[in-house]
Motif scaffolding. Structure first.
Motif: not given
Length: 257
Positions: A151-153, A155-162, A122-125, A96-99
């Motif tokens: 997950l920051r939209w 950002e490739a690094d965030d996608v790689e981590l997920i 991150p601040h919503v987590i 889910e994006l933008g949960s």
């Protein structure tokens, strides 16, 4: 007997303080009929838009609830059928994006017996994690799981981590700020394998309540990359001219045969 009453300013101060506390935190019960349970969600309106429930989330929850009750007669039935065609019976993997508050992801885990990852900035987590933990008893009996990740939209690094090992992406009321249209589309391209040879059989389902004409720019851009179909249209609520619309997105080059 002599009764001492507090001064009026003191009473007013206490009432104001209680009022402010109520504004800072709101608990909302969301009954899911198909599994006869209630998801309790903490909202923090003073913290911003991501900390509140919005109409499109309620629409997605209703559709998930209906799908559980009537699996062959739901607007979401064709999506699940396309994703499960020729696959084993492993649990669905959902992102889910933008949960925001996490309601949709929690309900998806329970009603679809799915492994769900809920994400946001991150601040919503912390509030997202709070709601997931508060409702952790709900999806377990149905075989689902829920994980929380930032997950920051764009950002490739965030996608790689997920990772990209998902079958279905869900989102509600994410087409809001126009400066986020391109980052959202870029994230979808990365997740769904549209930027390389690794073309994944993955779909995106989004519930959206149109608020401004500028939102048409997002859909124009999206239609260059995706086949966009309307799955369901809600009736407008009182005082509104339009209802929530639920769309499906699949990459134009993706093969679901």
């Amino acid at each position: 007997m002599k009764v001492l009453l507090p001064d009026e300013p003191e009473v007013e101060k206490r009432l104001t303080s209680a009022d402010e506390d109520a504004q800072k935190q709101r608990l909302q019960d969301n009954h899911i009929h198909s599994i006869d349970t209630t998801v309790v969600i903490r909202q923090l309106p003073s913290q911003g838009l991501s900390f509140q429930l919005w109409p499109a989330a309620t629409t997605l929850v209703t559709l998930l609830d209906q799908l559980r009750s009537h699996p062959t007669n739901s607007p979401l039935s064709p999506i699940l059928s396309a994703l499960s065609n020729g696959q084993d019976h492993r649990p669905l993997r959902i992102l889910e994006l933008g949960s925001g508050t996490g309601l949709v992801g929690i309900v998806a885990a329970a009603t679809l017996s799915a492994n769900v990852t809920v994400t946001d900035l991150p601040h919503v987590i912390p509030n997202l994690q709070f709601n997931v933990q508060m409702n952790s008893h709900i999806w377990g009996p149905h075989g689902g799981t829920v994980e929380v990740a930032p997950l920051r939209w764009g950002e490739a690094d965030d996608v790689e981590l997920i990772g990209r090992e998902f079958d279905l992406i869900l989102a509600s009321d994410v087409v809001y700020h126009d400066h986020l249209y391109d980052p959202l589309l870029q994230t979808l391209r990365m997740l769904m394998g549209l930027e390389g040879a690794d073309n994944k059989k993955m779909m995106f389902v989004m519930a959206h309540l149109r608020r401004w004409k500028k939102e048409s720019a997002f859909f124009r851009k999206a239609k260059k990359l995706f086949q966009v179909e309307t799955l369901h249209v809600d009736r407008p609520t009182q005082g509104s001219r339009v209802g929530v619309v639920t769309y499906s997105f699949r990459g134009k080059s993706q093969n679901f045969e």
